[in-house]
Design a protein around this motif. Sequence first.
Motif, mmCIF file in Angstrom:
data_model
loop_
_atom_site.group_PDB
_atom_site.id
_atom_site.type_symbol
_atom_site.label_atom_id
_atom_site.label_comp_id
_atom_site.label_asym_id
_atom_site.label_seq_id
_atom_site.Cartn_x
_atom_site.Cartn_y
_atom_site.Cartn_z
ATOM 1 N N TRP A 61 -3.634 17.514 14.575
ATOM 2 C CA TRP A 61 -3.774 17.398 13.229
ATOM 3 C C TRP A 61 -2.953 16.194 13.120
ATOM 4 O O TRP A 61 -1.687 16.036 13.307
ATOM 5 N N VAL A 62 -3.379 15.218 12.093
ATOM 6 C CA VAL A 62 -2.435 13.919 11.774
ATOM 7 C C VAL A 62 -2.089 14.412 10.207
ATOM 8 O O VAL A 62 -2.968 14.702 9.219
ATOM 9 N N VAL A 63 -0.811 14.620 9.679
ATOM 10 C CA VAL A 63 -0.502 15.006 8.347
ATOM 11 C C VAL A 63 0.468 14.069 7.673
ATOM 12 O O VAL A 63 1.072 12.983 8.475
ATOM 13 N N ASP A 64 1.121 14.230 6.436
ATOM 14 C CA ASP A 64 1.725 13.713 5.806
ATOM 15 C C ASP A 64 1.438 12.263 5.557
ATOM 16 O O ASP A 64 2.154 11.218 5.872
ATOM 17 N N PHE A 65 0.127 11.602 5.298
ATOM 18 C CA PHE A 65 -0.218 10.576 4.922
ATOM 19 C C PHE A 65 0.313 10.030 3.540
ATOM 20 O O PHE A 65 0.608 10.718 2.812
ATOM 21 N N PRO A 66 0.564 8.867 3.479
ATOM 22 C CA PRO A 66 0.973 7.996 2.037
ATOM 23 C C PRO A 66 -0.248 8.650 1.156
ATOM 24 O O PRO A 66 -1.312 8.381 1.470
ATOM 25 N N LEU A 67 0.366 8.995 -0.049
ATOM 26 C CA LEU A 67 -0.912 9.313 -0.830
ATOM 27 C C LEU A 67 -1.310 8.335 -1.518
ATOM 28 O O LEU A 67 -2.462 8.086 -1.720
ATOM 29 N N LEU A 68 -0.770 7.017 -1.585
ATOM 30 C CA LEU A 68 -1.219 5.752 -2.156
ATOM 31 C C LEU A 68 -1.069 4.602 -1.448
ATOM 32 O O LEU A 68 -0.263 4.522 -0.602
ATOM 33 N N SER A 69 -1.964 3.447 -1.399
ATOM 34 C CA SER A 69 -1.778 2.369 -0.834
ATOM 35 C C SER A 69 -1.806 0.963 -1.796
ATOM 36 O O SER A 69 -2.461 1.265 -2.826
ATOM 37 N N PHE A 70 -1.356 -0.024 -1.432
ATOM 38 C CA PHE A 70 -1.215 -1.047 -2.320
ATOM 39 C C PHE A 70 -2.323 -2.073 -2.164
ATOM 40 O O PHE A 70 -2.354 -2.431 -0.876
ATOM 41 N N ASP A 71 -2.944 -2.600 -3.146
ATOM 42 C CA ASP A 71 -3.933 -3.725 -3.121
ATOM 43 C C ASP A 71 -3.289 -4.777 -3.493
ATOM 44 O O ASP A 71 -3.060 -4.933 -4.880
ATOM 45 N N LYS A 72 -2.951 -5.937 -2.757
ATOM 46 C CA LYS A 72 -2.260 -7.214 -3.182
ATOM 47 C C LYS A 72 -3.137 -7.953 -3.963
ATOM 48 O O LYS A 72 -2.505 -8.554 -5.126
ATOM 49 N N GLU A 73 -4.368 -7.975 -3.729
ATOM 50 C CA GLU A 73 -5.290 -8.892 -4.702
ATOM 51 C C GLU A 73 -5.347 -8.379 -5.741
ATOM 52 O O GLU A 73 -5.359 -9.026 -6.780
#
Length: 599
Positions: A437-449
């Motif tokens: 199991w891969v857990v604790d992903f970041p909830l959000l990612s940032f779109d620079k564009e």
Amino acid sequence: MKRTHHCNELRPAHIGQTATLSGWVHSRRDLGGLIFIDIRDREGRTQTVFDPSDLPKEIFERAASLRSECVVAITGKVRQRPAGTNNVKIATGEVEVAVRALEVLNMADVLPFPVDDPELASKVNEELRLQYRYLDLRRPEMARNIRLRSRVATATRVFMEEQGFLEVETPILFKSTPEGAREFLVPNRREPGTFYALPQSPQQFKQILMVGGVERYYQLARCFRDEDQRADRQLEFTQIDIEMSFIERADIYTLIEGLLRRVWKVALGEDIVTPFTRITFEEALNRYGADKPDTRFGMELADFTEEFRSSGFKVFSGAVAAGGVVKALNAKGLAGATQGQIETMTEYAKSFGAKGLAYIKVEGGEWKSPIMKFFNDVEKAALTKKLGIEEGDLILFAADQWLTACEILGKIRLYCAGVLKGQGKLTIAPNRFDFLWVVDFPLLSFDKEQNRWYSSHHPFTAPVAEDIQFLTSDPKKVRGQHYDIVVNGTELGGGSIRIHQPDVQKTVFEQVLQISPEETKLRFGYLLEAFRYGAPPHGGIALGFDRLIAILCGTPSIRDVIAFPKTAKGTDLMTNSPAPVTPKQLRDLHLELKAAKKE
């Protein structure tokens, strides 16, 4: 002529009995005045014998005229094969049927490719196989895949029923909610200018089912995404879709581990060990350079950010000064990499924005690299200690922002493993399955564009409770209650605990993702409305069913486990779809085409 047995059923216990078999002519051999025909059906094949001394001339001549894939029914007596002629490769190999009657149910034309020889059939161009898919499906390999798919679907349904889940069908004609992959749109004739959309997944419906008190839902759901094809991706696909109420993440883990344990036992007869290892997103990237790591081999990444912070090699020290990291891995035994292999790895690095690839070859007791002149003894000692450097090793570096550096080496790690396997220096057992199991992903990612945050999973994923306070003040700190199930470097599926409080969901939509209140209401209004009337805490997961079956069948392409797949261009070569429609159909739908006509 009603068949009495299938073609994988006859054994020495049937000797002396009269049997009627129906199926396809798998092969025909004319030997010493006798004709031997193997008849095949879905279950297997049986050898039949036509002896001219025991048969009317007309039946013998009819047998002689048969070619591969003619459909026949025969009746005859089961007998022991002559001494020394047993075929140990097939289950019916100890017996044969001495034919007394033959009915030709359908003659077959000369085939565009052979289906009776696995080695020859495997070399046939895939497009030709897809054009004549009905012939391709007769091949034992394909028949096995389709049978295994059916067995796994049944095992899934039995297991989920035992766990108290209800199978509920959700609509195929949905509405457009254009986040994620591109959708397929369906024009609505009844109200010109409006459209249905085919669902990318039943995500919103299954959450509504939780509000509706279903509590435990599952479905082998059909999903549609208008995106570029790959070996493990089709325009339409199936997923095991699951949602549960009043649960935490651990409940999902336990359920899925039980399901996969059942599936592996039914499909392969193997007992897999549970519980599965759990690893955080950050640790997966740091150690393996991927959020779906293949842990069947080592070659782990090591961090040298501090060691090279003041390095004389400005590429490394400059990256650290810019807030980045320096990572390295040891491809043990790969010092003999060719120039072409080094160039391939360099291209991988450049595809992530790097200017090149730094490496060291350890050969003849020397460290060979243009960058060696920049390293001092302390830096060399740190490399030796952390990477266990020995004669014959290849050291590869990435210096960039953390995620980019990890991903560069993650891709190169898999490439090196493939090269080492090809050279016989890395062996992985074919029946080894490393689940995690891969857990604790970041909830959000940032779109620079676009200068905005977007959901790493989807906008319904709940943040980890203690991180909610950072949603608007420091979004990059917020972890999501999102989890992926991975086996041997392949993501089998993913899911999350959902947001069930309407105020938190509204905050995510409008303040974090910057979706306007008007658009939020238009796209998700009914879901937020439903949450106002008592939504239980809930979460779920979806497993890629086609991908799961491909892993169980040992094939890299899901086209081999789907009865009627499409090509990489999204075309069904057998039916020639997609295809143009008539002007009348377009008028009925109030549509006008502006596409240029093909010459």
